[in-house]
Scaffold this active site. Structure first.
Site, PDB file in Angstrom:
ATOM      1  N   GLY A  13       0.825  -1.046   0.052  1.00  0.00           N
ATOM      2  CA  GLY A  13       0.033   0.015  -0.124  1.00  0.00           C
ATOM      3  C   GLY A  13       0.894   1.169  -0.051  1.00  0.00           C
ATOM      4  O   GLY A  13       0.480   2.198  -0.798  1.00  0.00           O
ATOM      5  N   ASN A 108      -2.698 -10.549  -1.663  1.00  0.00           N
ATOM      6  CA  ASN A 108      -2.341 -11.981  -2.013  1.00  0.00           C
ATOM      7  C   ASN A 108      -3.427 -12.891  -1.954  1.00  0.00           C
ATOM      8  O   ASN A 108      -4.528 -12.635  -1.256  1.00  0.00           O
ATOM      9  CB  ASN A 108      -1.327 -12.382  -0.965  1.00  0.00           C
ATOM     10  CG  ASN A 108       0.058 -11.825  -1.105  1.00  0.00           C
ATOM     11  OD1 ASN A 108       0.616 -11.521  -2.264  1.00  0.00           O
ATOM     12  ND2 ASN A 108       0.850 -11.786   0.028  1.00  0.00           N
ATOM     13  N   LYS A 210       0.009 -16.857  -9.811  1.00  0.00           N
ATOM     14  CA  LYS A 210       0.864 -16.438  -8.793  1.00  0.00           C
ATOM     15  C   LYS A 210       0.685 -17.296  -7.591  1.00  0.00           C
ATOM     16  O   LYS A 210       1.631 -17.481  -6.964  1.00  0.00           O
ATOM     17  CB  LYS A 210       0.326 -14.958  -8.327  1.00  0.00           C
ATOM     18  CG  LYS A 210       1.423 -14.329  -7.447  1.00  0.00           C
ATOM     19  CD  LYS A 210       1.008 -12.677  -7.151  1.00  0.00           C
ATOM     20  CE  LYS A 210       2.143 -12.488  -6.057  1.00  0.00           C
ATOM     21  NZ  LYS A 210       1.764 -10.826  -5.682  1.00  0.00           N
ATOM     22  N   ASN A 218       5.850 -19.225   0.833  1.00  0.00           N
ATOM     23  CA  ASN A 218       5.310 -18.510   1.801  1.00  0.00           C
ATOM     24  C   ASN A 218       5.141 -19.426   3.264  1.00  0.00           C
ATOM     25  O   ASN A 218       5.889 -19.007   4.132  1.00  0.00           O
ATOM     26  CB  ASN A 218       3.983 -17.716   1.583  1.00  0.00           C
ATOM     27  CG  ASN A 218       4.095 -16.476   0.909  1.00  0.00           C
ATOM     28  OD1 ASN A 218       4.177 -15.434   1.808  1.00  0.00           O
ATOM     29  ND2 ASN A 218       4.045 -16.175  -0.164  1.00  0.00           N
ATOM     30  N   SER A 279       6.274 -12.834   2.267  1.00  0.00           N
ATOM     31  CA  SER A 279       5.365 -11.846   3.106  1.00  0.00           C
ATOM     32  C   SER A 279       5.010 -12.485   4.213  1.00  0.00           C
ATOM     33  O   SER A 279       5.015 -12.158   5.320  1.00  0.00           O
ATOM     34  CB  SER A 279       4.513 -11.348   2.189  1.00  0.00           C
ATOM     35  OG  SER A 279       3.659 -12.452   1.768  1.00  0.00           O
ATOM     36  N   GLU A 291      -1.463 -14.632   6.383  1.00  0.00           N
ATOM     37  CA  GLU A 291      -2.691 -14.967   5.461  1.00  0.00           C
ATOM     38  C   GLU A 291      -2.687 -16.355   5.090  1.00  0.00           C
ATOM     39  O   GLU A 291      -2.643 -16.779   3.931  1.00  0.00           O
ATOM     40  CB  GLU A 291      -2.236 -14.098   4.016  1.00  0.00           C
ATOM     41  CG  GLU A 291      -2.132 -12.451   4.386  1.00  0.00           C
ATOM     42  CD  GLU A 291      -1.932 -11.914   3.120  1.00  0.00           C
ATOM     43  OE1 GLU A 291      -3.333 -11.012   2.828  1.00  0.00           O
ATOM     44  OE2 GLU A 291      -0.811 -11.874   2.595  1.00  0.00           O
TER      45      GLU A 291
END
Length: 328
Positions: A13, A108, A210, A218, A279, A291
């Site tokens: 962001g 994501n 992706k 991740n 991330s 996430e």
């Protein structure tokens, strides 16, 4: 004057806000909360890129409904929060978008409305893992939503401070229907801001591709506290990642998003990133929510709906869920 509001001034962001704020004829605002809001109001957004530090002034509001309403209707609302925070912000996003604004999901994983515009066995079905009570669907019509795939790496150095590491790629597309004049307009705006922006005629395929590439790196990086190069250097882990990716590839072919690459092809791309922190690893180290549902929970849900066995994926999901529960 085009009005753009960023919801979520974390790494991505902040990167988006810093670039868009440079454009003439665009007023960039943002929702923030807590310490981030206090720092931003005191010093502005500090953005590091190519060895230089920029101070980015933004119009700010707190992330309450009243705060969102104080900014007024926006032409574009860019949502760059982590998935666990999204449902709580749905009323604010809806207030910002109004009836005529667009909502761009720079997030994501799969969005809750992934299957609305995708012909196939799951067309029109909501991903309940992400929207169990229908909150997102009630506030954000799919026709108003633009999907987005971010091909960039950024780091959140602290409240109100972001560093761009590599990449400027953005792929935008309609979640429902054919590419529109609105989509063309926003792709052009992103290109003018310095991003490598492209329009997709089928954004679901880009989103799934992706996810296919990062649904292993991740969570495994968060489990092992390891960068991607170390994961790929371990033959056993590399083979496990490949088995998970082959499961996901077969699953995507079932619902209309086949992948032509092999896991080994994707590993070669990942290796070019070097000692890269995902991330999810950054979130674990910073004590932030991970996430899990957007990256793995949704894959398990889709496999269950299509009655397709994905045992390797389920194992990884169980492990990362257990880690998350232990952190809590």
């Amino acid at each position: 004057m085009m009005k753009v509001c960023i919801v979520g001034l974390g790494a991505i962001g902040g990167w988006l806000a810093a670039h868009l704020q440079r454009l003439e004829g665009v007023r960039v605002s943002a929702l923030a909360r807590g310490e981030t809001l206090a720092v931003l109001r005191g010093q502005g957004l500090r953005f590091h890129e190519a060895g230089q530090t920029h101070t980015v002034p933004l119009q700010l509001a707190d992330s309450t409904l009243a705060g969102a309403q104080s900014l007024g209707p926006q032409d574009l609302v860019i949502v760059a929060v982590k998935e666990p925070a999204l449902r709580g912000l749905a009323p604010q996003i809806a207030a910002l978008a109004g009836e005529g604004g667009r909502v761009l999901l720079a997030m994501n994983g799969l969005p809750w409305c992934f299957f609305d515009g995708l012909e196939g066995p799951l067309q029109g079905q909501t991903l309940a893992t992400l929207d169990p009570e229908g909150t997102l669907r009630a506030h954000l019509p799919s026709q108003q939503v633009l999907g987005c795939v971010v091909h960039a790496s950024c780091r959140n150095l602290g409240p109100g401070e972001v560093q761009h590491v590599m990449g400027q790629g953005l792929i935008l597309g309609e979640m429902v229907g054919q590419p529109s004049e609105s989509l063309t307009q926003w792709v052009a705006l992103m290109a003018a801001a310095g991003f490598d922006a492209k329009a997709s005629a089928r954004i679901q395929a880009d989103i799934w591709y992706k996810l296919w590439g990062n649904m292993t790196m991740n969570p495994i990086s968060a489990l092992t506290l390891s960068t991607c190069d170390r994961i790929l250097d371990d033959a056993l882990l590399r083979d496990w990642c490949a088995r998970i990716m082959r499961e996901a590839s077969a699953l995507g072919a079932r619902f209309g998003c086949p992948i032509d690459q092999s896991p080994e092809d994707r590993f070669a791309v990942t290796r070019k990133l070097g000692a890269f922190k995902t991330s999810m690893l950054q979130d674990r180290e910073a004590g932030r929510p991970m996430e899990i549902d957007a990256l793995l929970g949704v894959v398990h849900e889709v496999a269950t709906r299509l009655e397709q066995s994905c045992p390797e994926t389920a194992t990884l999901l169980g492990l990362i869920r257990l880690l998350d529960a232990s952190r809590a």
